[in-house]
Design a protein around this motif. Sequence first.
Motif, PDB file in Angstrom:
ATOM      1  N   GLU A  35       0.848  -1.184   0.000  1.00  0.00           N
ATOM      2  CA  GLU A  35       0.000   0.000   0.000  1.00  0.00           C
ATOM      3  C   GLU A  35       0.883   1.233   0.000  1.00  0.00           C
ATOM      4  O   GLU A  35       1.874   1.301   0.714  1.00  0.00           O
ATOM      5  N   LEU A  36       0.500   2.200  -0.796  1.00  0.00           N
ATOM      6  CA  LEU A  36       1.285   3.411  -0.909  1.00  0.00           C
ATOM      7  C   LEU A  36       1.061   4.320   0.300  1.00  0.00           C
ATOM      8  O   LEU A  36       0.079   4.198   1.019  1.00  0.00           O
ATOM      9  N   THR A  37       1.980   5.243   0.497  1.00  0.00           N
ATOM     10  CA  THR A  37       1.971   6.104   1.675  1.00  0.00           C
ATOM     11  C   THR A  37       1.266   7.426   1.373  1.00  0.00           C
ATOM     12  O   THR A  37       1.586   8.076   0.379  1.00  0.00           O
ATOM     13  N   TYR A  64      10.322   2.464  -5.471  1.00  0.00           N
ATOM     14  CA  TYR A  64       8.970   2.589  -6.019  1.00  0.00           C
ATOM     15  C   TYR A  64       7.954   3.124  -5.003  1.00  0.00           C
ATOM     16  O   TYR A  64       7.161   4.012  -5.326  1.00  0.00           O
ATOM     17  N   PRO A  65       7.927   2.621  -3.766  1.00  0.00           N
ATOM     18  CA  PRO A  65       6.952   3.157  -2.811  1.00  0.00           C
ATOM     19  C   PRO A  65       7.089   4.655  -2.582  1.00  0.00           C
ATOM     20  O   PRO A  65       6.113   5.312  -2.210  1.00  0.00           O
ATOM     21  N   LEU A  66       8.279   5.198  -2.814  1.00  0.00           N
ATOM     22  CA  LEU A  66       8.499   6.631  -2.617  1.00  0.00           C
ATOM     23  C   LEU A  66       7.996   7.435  -3.804  1.00  0.00           C
ATOM     24  O   LEU A  66       7.126   8.299  -3.666  1.00  0.00           O
ATOM     25  N   VAL A 312       9.389  11.280   2.280  1.00  0.00           N
ATOM     26  CA  VAL A 312      10.592  10.450   2.337  1.00  0.00           C
ATOM     27  C   VAL A 312      10.679   9.747   3.687  1.00  0.00           C
ATOM     28  O   VAL A 312      10.901   8.537   3.771  1.00  0.00           O
ATOM     29  N   GLN A 313      10.458  10.497   4.756  1.00  0.00           N
ATOM     30  CA  GLN A 313      10.537   9.910   6.101  1.00  0.00           C
ATOM     31  C   GLN A 313       9.384   8.949   6.360  1.00  0.00           C
ATOM     32  O   GLN A 313       9.584   7.868   6.926  1.00  0.00           O
ATOM     33  N   ASP A 314       8.181   9.311   5.939  1.00  0.00           N
ATOM     34  CA  ASP A 314       7.021   8.462   6.200  1.00  0.00           C
ATOM     35  C   ASP A 314       7.114   7.128   5.455  1.00  0.00           C
ATOM     36  O   ASP A 314       6.634   6.101   5.944  1.00  0.00           O
ATOM     37  N   VAL A 315       7.708   7.142   4.275  1.00  0.00           N
ATOM     38  CA  VAL A 315       7.891   5.902   3.531  1.00  0.00           C
ATOM     39  C   VAL A 315       8.914   5.003   4.223  1.00  0.00           C
ATOM     40  O   VAL A 315       8.812   3.774   4.178  1.00  0.00           O
ATOM     41  N   GLY A 316       9.898   5.601   4.883  1.00  0.00           N
ATOM     42  CA  GLY A 316      10.877   4.801   5.609  1.00  0.00           C
ATOM     43  C   GLY A 316      12.320   5.096   5.301  1.00  0.00           C
ATOM     44  O   GLY A 316      13.215   4.444   5.852  1.00  0.00           O
ATOM     45  N   TYR A 317      12.562   6.089   4.447  1.00  0.00           N
ATOM     46  CA  TYR A 317      13.925   6.525   4.182  1.00  0.00           C
ATOM     47  C   TYR A 317      14.308   7.649   5.146  1.00  0.00           C
ATOM     48  O   TYR A 317      13.458   8.164   5.879  1.00  0.00           O
ATOM     49  N   PRO A 319      15.342  11.442   5.426  1.00  0.00           N
ATOM     50  CA  PRO A 319      15.323  12.657   4.596  1.00  0.00           C
ATOM     51  C   PRO A 319      16.639  13.426   4.683  1.00  0.00           C
ATOM     52  O   PRO A 319      17.378  13.316   5.664  1.00  0.00           O
ATOM     53  N   LEU A 320      16.893  14.223   3.643  1.00  0.00           N
ATOM     54  CA  LEU A 320      18.107  15.044   3.600  1.00  0.00           C
ATOM     55  C   LEU A 320      17.852  16.474   4.055  1.00  0.00           C
ATOM     56  O   LEU A 320      18.782  17.190   4.405  1.00  0.00           O
ATOM     57  N   HIS A 321      16.600  16.897   4.018  1.00  0.00           N
ATOM     58  CA  HIS A 321      16.263  18.296   4.269  1.00  0.00           C
ATOM     59  C   HIS A 321      15.175  18.395   5.345  1.00  0.00           C
ATOM     60  O   HIS A 321      14.530  17.403   5.681  1.00  0.00           O
ATOM     61  N   PRO A 322      14.926  19.590   5.892  1.00  0.00           N
ATOM     62  CA  PRO A 322      13.911  19.755   6.937  1.00  0.00           C
ATOM     63  C   PRO A 322      12.535  19.277   6.487  1.00  0.00           C
ATOM     64  O   PRO A 322      12.163  19.409   5.320  1.00  0.00           O
ATOM     65  N   ILE A 323      11.778  18.726   7.441  1.00  0.00           N
ATOM     66  CA  ILE A 323      10.461  18.186   7.118  1.00  0.00           C
ATOM     67  C   ILE A 323       9.390  18.941   7.898  1.00  0.00           C
ATOM     68  O   ILE A 323       9.668  19.903   8.593  1.00  0.00           O
ATOM     69  N   MET A 324       8.155  18.482   7.767  1.00  0.00           N
ATOM     70  CA  MET A 324       7.032  19.228   8.336  1.00  0.00           C
ATOM     71  C   MET A 324       6.306  18.364   9.373  1.00  0.00           C
ATOM     72  O   MET A 324       5.178  17.932   9.186  1.00  0.00           O
TER      73      MET A 324
END
Length: 332
Positions: A35-37, A64-66, A312-317, A319-324
């Motif tokens: 299932e996609l995120t 692919y999931p990303l 990126v973070q929610d999928v499981g990788y 992240p390189l930059h600030p998130i929300m």
Amino acid sequence: MRRHMHVLLLCTILLAGCVDTEGYYNSVREEESRELTPLRGQPELRYSDDWSRWPRVYGATALYPLYASAYYRLVPEPKDKDRTSQAWQAYGLQQTRTAEAYNSLIKGTATVIFIAQPSEGQKKRAEEAGVKLKYIPLACDAFVFIVDINNPVNSLNEQQVKDIFSGKVGHWNKVGGNDERIKVWQRPEDSGSQTVMQELVMQGTPMLPVKKSTVVDLMGGLITEVADYQNTPSSIGYTFHYYVTRMNSNMLKMRKQIKLLAINGVVPTEENIRNGSYPYVVDAYMVTRENPTPETQKFIDWFLSPQGQQLVQDVGYVPLHPIMNSLKKNIE
């Protein structure tokens, strides 16, 4: 109402190319269903109904999931086709392998690809075709080594890894294990994991030739082989942290039969990927031609935005930059 988030990736790929009589997975099909995120909040980028202007997004299986989670939410649903993954693929979303993704970008079929770093062969093919490529990192992952769960070895240092995959060390008792021959599994030339293995890990040290090792075409097949090989804990292989820990839900049984090795005593956890203490941290890239289309550039910029990096973070990788983080998930 849930819309795009219930779209499943139903991809069946023929597993071929095992270069060894023991590679009985030649005729096995690898099936992925995930299932996609969902995005957090409303999409901050939304494409028009003019599908001819949409970015043509190709990429490796592990990513692919990303990129599919973003594409399904940012691009309108096709109005003249069924609401399936095949409908979007007809417009510009394709899951491929790393080598095929690069070839599609060089030919101009794809406008952006999501992959690991290129091999020297891929760089050469782009140069010979007169195509200049841009590499934009968007996430971090770890390159990991897997062994059978019953293998007493829990950690290797970087030199020991080189010695095993070059053939200098051929038995586990030389690195703290049992007196068993090491069965080495590799990936094909030009695959993303083989490129990382050669450039980041081996760093110029030649790897075992194919006739003394075994090449498995698909990453899922490699994981299965390491877990299953003759019911002994003698195998070792490599993959990406995200793929083995998050993506391969259909291989949960196999996941319980393997373990990830620490390197230099550092376990490849998400925290150790984030802080850089694990030695084999790699970037995932968005790759385009030198002058991408405006619509493709919007897709790239969105992935580098706080909302894109949150995905990126929610999928499981990592992240390189600030998130929300302050936004709640919107899954309507």
